[in-house]
Design a protein around this motif. Sequence first.
Motif, mmCIF file in Angstrom:
data_model
loop_
_atom_site.group_PDB
_atom_site.id
_atom_site.type_symbol
_atom_site.label_atom_id
_atom_site.label_comp_id
_atom_site.label_asym_id
_atom_site.label_seq_id
_atom_site.Cartn_x
_atom_site.Cartn_y
_atom_site.Cartn_z
ATOM 1 N N GLY A 1 -9.764 10.637 4.885
ATOM 2 C CA GLY A 1 -11.016 10.574 4.150
ATOM 3 C C GLY A 1 -10.890 10.107 2.719
ATOM 4 N N THR A 2 -9.703 9.727 2.276
ATOM 5 C CA THR A 2 -9.495 9.252 0.908
ATOM 6 C C THR A 2 -9.240 7.752 0.924
ATOM 7 O OG1 THR A 2 -8.556 11.375 0.246
ATOM 8 C CG2 THR A 2 -8.097 9.493 -1.174
ATOM 9 N N GLU A 3 -9.938 7.036 0.060
ATOM 10 C CA GLU A 3 -9.827 5.580 0.040
ATOM 11 C C GLU A 3 -8.407 5.154 -0.322
ATOM 12 O OE1 GLU A 3 -13.120 2.772 -1.376
ATOM 13 O OE2 GLU A 3 -11.692 2.733 -3.041
ATOM 14 N N LEU A 4 -7.887 4.209 0.438
ATOM 15 C CA LEU A 4 -6.522 3.719 0.264
ATOM 16 C C LEU A 4 -6.571 2.252 -0.163
ATOM 17 C CD1 LEU A 4 -3.409 4.158 0.727
ATOM 18 C CD2 LEU A 4 -3.782 3.212 3.013
ATOM 19 N N PRO A 5 -6.079 1.908 -1.373
ATOM 20 C CA PRO A 5 -6.058 0.500 -1.773
ATOM 21 C C PRO A 5 -4.953 -0.261 -1.056
ATOM 22 C CG PRO A 5 -5.075 1.856 -3.480
ATOM 23 C CD PRO A 5 -5.581 2.805 -2.434
ATOM 24 N N VAL A 6 -5.259 -1.491 -0.656
ATOM 25 C CA VAL A 6 -4.298 -2.351 0.028
ATOM 26 C C VAL A 6 -4.309 -3.709 -0.665
ATOM 27 C CG1 VAL A 6 -3.609 -3.418 2.201
ATOM 28 C CG2 VAL A 6 -4.727 -1.174 2.220
ATOM 29 N N GLN A 7 -3.158 -4.126 -1.180
ATOM 30 C CA GLN A 7 -3.038 -5.423 -1.849
ATOM 31 C C GLN A 7 -2.341 -6.410 -0.914
ATOM 32 O OE1 GLN A 7 -1.024 -4.704 -5.582
ATOM 33 N NE2 GLN A 7 -2.967 -4.390 -6.647
ATOM 34 N N VAL A 8 -2.954 -7.569 -0.748
ATOM 35 C CA VAL A 8 -2.428 -8.618 0.121
ATOM 36 C C VAL A 8 -2.111 -9.836 -0.745
ATOM 37 C CG1 VAL A 8 -2.826 -10.058 2.146
ATOM 38 C CG2 VAL A 8 -3.836 -7.759 2.017
ATOM 39 N N SER A 9 -0.830 -10.208 -0.798
ATOM 40 C CA SER A 9 -0.392 -11.359 -1.590
ATOM 41 C C SER A 9 -0.261 -12.572 -0.678
ATOM 42 C CB SER A 9 0.944 -11.063 -2.279
ATOM 43 O OG SER A 9 0.807 -9.991 -3.184
ATOM 44 N N VAL A 10 -0.939 -13.644 -1.055
ATOM 45 C CA VAL A 10 -0.981 -14.869 -0.250
ATOM 46 C C VAL A 10 -0.456 -16.030 -1.096
ATOM 47 C CG1 VAL A 10 -2.453 -16.465 1.042
ATOM 48 C CG2 VAL A 10 -2.975 -14.002 1.020
ATOM 49 N N ARG A 11 0.426 -16.833 -0.501
ATOM 50 C CA ARG A 11 0.946 -18.019 -1.184
ATOM 51 C C ARG A 11 0.462 -19.267 -0.456
ATOM 52 N NH1 ARG A 11 4.458 -19.385 -4.992
ATOM 53 N NH2 ARG A 11 5.428 -21.448 -4.892
ATOM 54 N N THR A 12 -0.001 -20.245 -1.226
ATOM 55 C CA THR A 12 -0.460 -21.513 -0.652
ATOM 56 C C THR A 12 0.413 -22.647 -1.171
ATOM 57 O OG1 THR A 12 -2.040 -21.961 -2.433
ATOM 58 C CG2 THR A 12 -2.817 -20.636 -0.581
ATOM 59 N N LEU B 1 -8.064 -4.924 -1.139
ATOM 60 C CA LEU B 1 -9.034 -4.362 -0.215
ATOM 61 C C LEU B 1 -8.889 -2.845 -0.200
ATOM 62 C CD1 LEU B 1 -7.637 -7.127 1.236
ATOM 63 C CD2 LEU B 1 -9.590 -6.767 2.731
ATOM 64 N N ALA B 2 -9.859 -2.161 0.363
ATOM 65 C CA ALA B 2 -9.831 -0.702 0.440
ATOM 66 C C ALA B 2 -10.056 -0.276 1.881
ATOM 67 C CB ALA B 2 -10.888 -0.097 -0.474
ATOM 68 N N TYR B 3 -9.380 0.798 2.240
ATOM 69 C CA TYR B 3 -9.485 1.320 3.598
ATOM 70 C C TYR B 3 -9.496 2.844 3.517
ATOM 71 C CZ TYR B 3 -7.894 2.910 8.182
ATOM 72 O OH TYR B 3 -7.759 3.580 9.368
ATOM 73 N N THR B 4 -10.412 3.462 4.231
ATOM 74 C CA THR B 4 -10.512 4.917 4.270
ATOM 75 C C THR B 4 -10.101 5.408 5.651
ATOM 76 O OG1 THR B 4 -12.327 4.891 2.673
ATOM 77 C CG2 THR B 4 -12.013 6.901 3.957
ATOM 78 N N PRO B 5 -8.931 6.048 5.778
ATOM 79 C CA PRO B 5 -8.474 6.509 7.098
ATOM 80 C C PRO B 5 -9.422 7.561 7.676
ATOM 81 C CG PRO B 5 -6.688 6.527 5.487
ATOM 82 C CD PRO B 5 -7.941 6.315 4.726
ATOM 83 N N GLN B 6 -9.670 7.437 8.974
ATOM 84 C CA GLN B 6 -10.555 8.368 9.661
ATOM 85 C C GLN B 6 -9.824 9.231 10.680
ATOM 86 O OE1 GLN B 6 -13.716 8.635 8.681
ATOM 87 N NE2 GLN B 6 -13.333 6.987 7.190
ATOM 88 N N ALA B 7 -8.499 9.025 10.789
ATOM 89 C CA ALA B 7 -7.718 9.810 11.748
ATOM 90 C C ALA B 7 -6.314 9.989 11.201
ATOM 91 C CB ALA B 7 -7.671 9.124 13.112
ATOM 92 N N THR C 1 0.852 -1.178 0.000
ATOM 93 C CA THR C 1 0.000 0.000 0.000
ATOM 94 C C THR C 1 0.892 1.233 0.000
ATOM 95 O OG1 THR C 1 -1.876 1.087 1.078
ATOM 96 C CG2 THR C 1 -0.166 0.178 2.504
ATOM 97 N N ASN C 2 0.292 2.411 -0.050
ATOM 98 C CA ASN C 2 1.065 3.650 -0.038
ATOM 99 C C ASN C 2 1.617 3.930 1.350
ATOM 100 O OD1 ASN C 2 0.362 4.010 -2.724
ATOM 101 N ND2 ASN C 2 -1.384 5.314 -2.247
ATOM 102 N N ASP C 3 2.806 4.513 1.395
ATOM 103 C CA ASP C 3 3.380 4.902 2.682
ATOM 104 C C ASP C 3 2.610 6.060 3.304
ATOM 105 O OD1 ASP C 3 5.350 2.981 2.444
ATOM 106 O OD2 ASP C 3 6.740 4.344 1.447
ATOM 107 N N ILE C 4 2.057 6.932 2.450
ATOM 108 C CA ILE C 4 1.318 8.105 2.920
ATOM 109 C C ILE C 4 -0.112 8.023 2.407
ATOM 110 C CG2 ILE C 4 1.147 10.622 2.833
ATOM 111 C CD1 ILE C 4 4.143 10.752 2.555
ATOM 112 N N ALA C 5 -1.069 8.205 3.281
ATOM 113 C CA ALA C 5 -2.482 8.231 2.920
ATOM 114 C C ALA C 5 -3.072 9.563 3.349
ATOM 115 C CB ALA C 5 -3.228 7.074 3.586
ATOM 116 N N TYR C 6 -4.248 9.869 2.799
ATOM 117 C CA TYR C 6 -4.891 11.140 3.096
ATOM 118 C C TYR C 6 -6.213 10.910 3.819
ATOM 119 C CZ TYR C 6 -1.376 13.097 0.024
ATOM 120 O OH TYR C 6 -0.175 13.461 -0.531
#
Length: 711
Positions: A212-223, A259-265, A205-210
């Motif tokens: 109230g702005t949606e932040l994309p988060v990519q999670v890579s999983v290996r099985t 996934l997406a996450y919107t920071p609130q603080a 994901t980005n090191d810096i988020a803003y």
Amino acid sequence: MSLTLGQAPWLLILLIAVAVGLAVWSYRGTVPALSPGKQAVLTGLRALTLAIVLFLLAEPLLQRTDVQEEPPTLAILIDQSKSVGLMAADSAGLNAQLAQALTEDALGASTQLYTFGSRLLPLPPDSLGTLAYEGERTNIASALDAARDDLDDANLQGVILLTDGRYNTGRNPLYTAERYPVPIHTVVLGDTTQQRDVVIRRVTTNDIAYLGTELPVQVSVRTEGYANETLRVTLLQDGAVVGSSPLPTRGAGEYTATLAYTPQATGTLRLTATVSRLDGELTYENNRSSTLVRVVENKRRILLVADAAAPDVSALRQVLSADPNTEVSTLTRKAVGQYFEGAVPDLASFDLLVLVNYPGRSTDPQLAAGLTQAHNGGTPVFFLLGPQTQAQALNGNVFADLLPALPARVRASSVDATIVPTPAALRHPIFDTPAATAFDWNRLPPLRINESTWEVDASAQTLATVRIRGIDFPNPLVVIQRQAGRRSAMFLGAESWRWLNVAEDLDDARQLWLSLLDNTVQWLTTPEDDRPVRVAPNALLFTGDEAVQLSGQVYDESLNPISDATVIVNVQRPDGTTSPYTMQARGSGLYALDAGSLPEGTYTYTASAERNGSVLGDDAGSFRVGALDLEFRDTRADASLMRQVAQRSGGRALSIDQLDTLPAQLAELSLPVRRTEAVVETPLWHRYPFLVAIAVLLTIEWFLRKRSGMV
């Protein structure tokens, strides 16, 4: 053994002969007369005393050569990381095996034991049976370097490296092995077969988020070892679920959930990704992974000022607007003092002012004055020459404080030219892109370069010049300035839209231009730090086995460094208790604090600097201490890497089952004993027996003279 003199031997012999002659002369006639026997004895005593004195005055030096034999030394490095403990079926059994095989008697050499994870530590020989595999990191290259340096004076003849080969910190150990002075014998710990497991490999994901702005988060999983399973990936922020997504899998491989996450603080937040557990996994420790995100309050606001619409203006607006964290506004002249977007906004409210195709033929003097006023207040300016820019309009006093270069001689004509970065550019953050140093700049389409002569301010820096028809000219193309808390940049090439509209085979050129623009905007909008006290952690996340370290700087009102301040840091622990620390001065206004290892959790701190009872300033911040999951991301032993390390250094590669054959293989190498010759020098004129002999001889002579009645 040899004897050397500080004077020529013939001179000493001559002086001794003279001394003997003087002794004979002094006793040839005595009162009373002596018998020939006494006369001979006294003459001999006098001559011997003088000879010893002359001998000592010649500074005799006795030299001998001592030969010492030093047995060969083997450095034994044992990986103490968690991945080794995880893959070892029986840690106690492994320890017992190591304790039996790695003795000096078994190996036939002197040994020095070490353990390593993130750093190398000495190990007492009686601790082999109680090893605990709890290291959060594995740095093989650093361990090899540290062992070599620690045994620099020893007869080091080899290193026995016991590890699973899964380094996750530091450089590739192959580079160290190629230049290592002694063979590295590798013993692979752990299992080389892949176990059934579900692993979160990375969270991107980005090191810096803003805020109230949606932040994309990519999670890579290996099985590994599972087929047709639907996993559930969950995103948590400080323990609270903020997102979840199913992740279908078809078999062994790597899959990605977005996934997406919107920071609130605002502040530094911890995001943790987890994946559902399956029966029979090797470990559940790698089913979660965390990352830190710094949330700031607002997006970056940019105002694009143009005197007329042009392709350069629309292309630049398109590029700047592509960043979701940037809000771009435009101000385009319709008539003198009138703009298509309406009234002139508050220029000081923007983070960056971009001037393109400006100024024109009928520039509003109030707008120009407002731009200069905003720049003097700290707002950075990015000037891009456009095809309709009137260079002569820049000669007014208004633009003298706004731009790092001004036209000295204005010409209306222009010519095609390509960009030539200066040596300073390749060391500057604006040109800090992987492709910049090796890129053939002639591949870029030419720009239109105004043939005016530009005078660069003495405090400015030229990052690029021009090449016209294959000839390099010193005319500036990219100029930057950083002065008195203000930053500005100029790009004196028109029709830069050409660099965006290129064929597919020149897409790397297009990406390079986008990177240069982004780097320029980043450099311009980076705030100047004029705080008198600055204290920051060396990392936002420390692992449990790492010492928490903070660095500080203290300045006076003129930003001159202060080296004799008292800097107190109060660290608030997760349980609410506060611990005070005093930073150590390092000189030149720099300070450091080593708080040691701290329990897991989020910490905040306040720092205050005082000097002679006066408060100079304060600062505050936060950091986090937590366990890393690096050791569980790939648990299979890397036997191939260990074979290459051994091969490149001239060593032997073994598995843990072959450890008992190591003594025989070392015996084949016939580790040499180091023989050293040491020359021992003894200055005889410093030895007391000669002084005693002189005193005794003089005493005997005096006694005999007294008994004989001589004066």
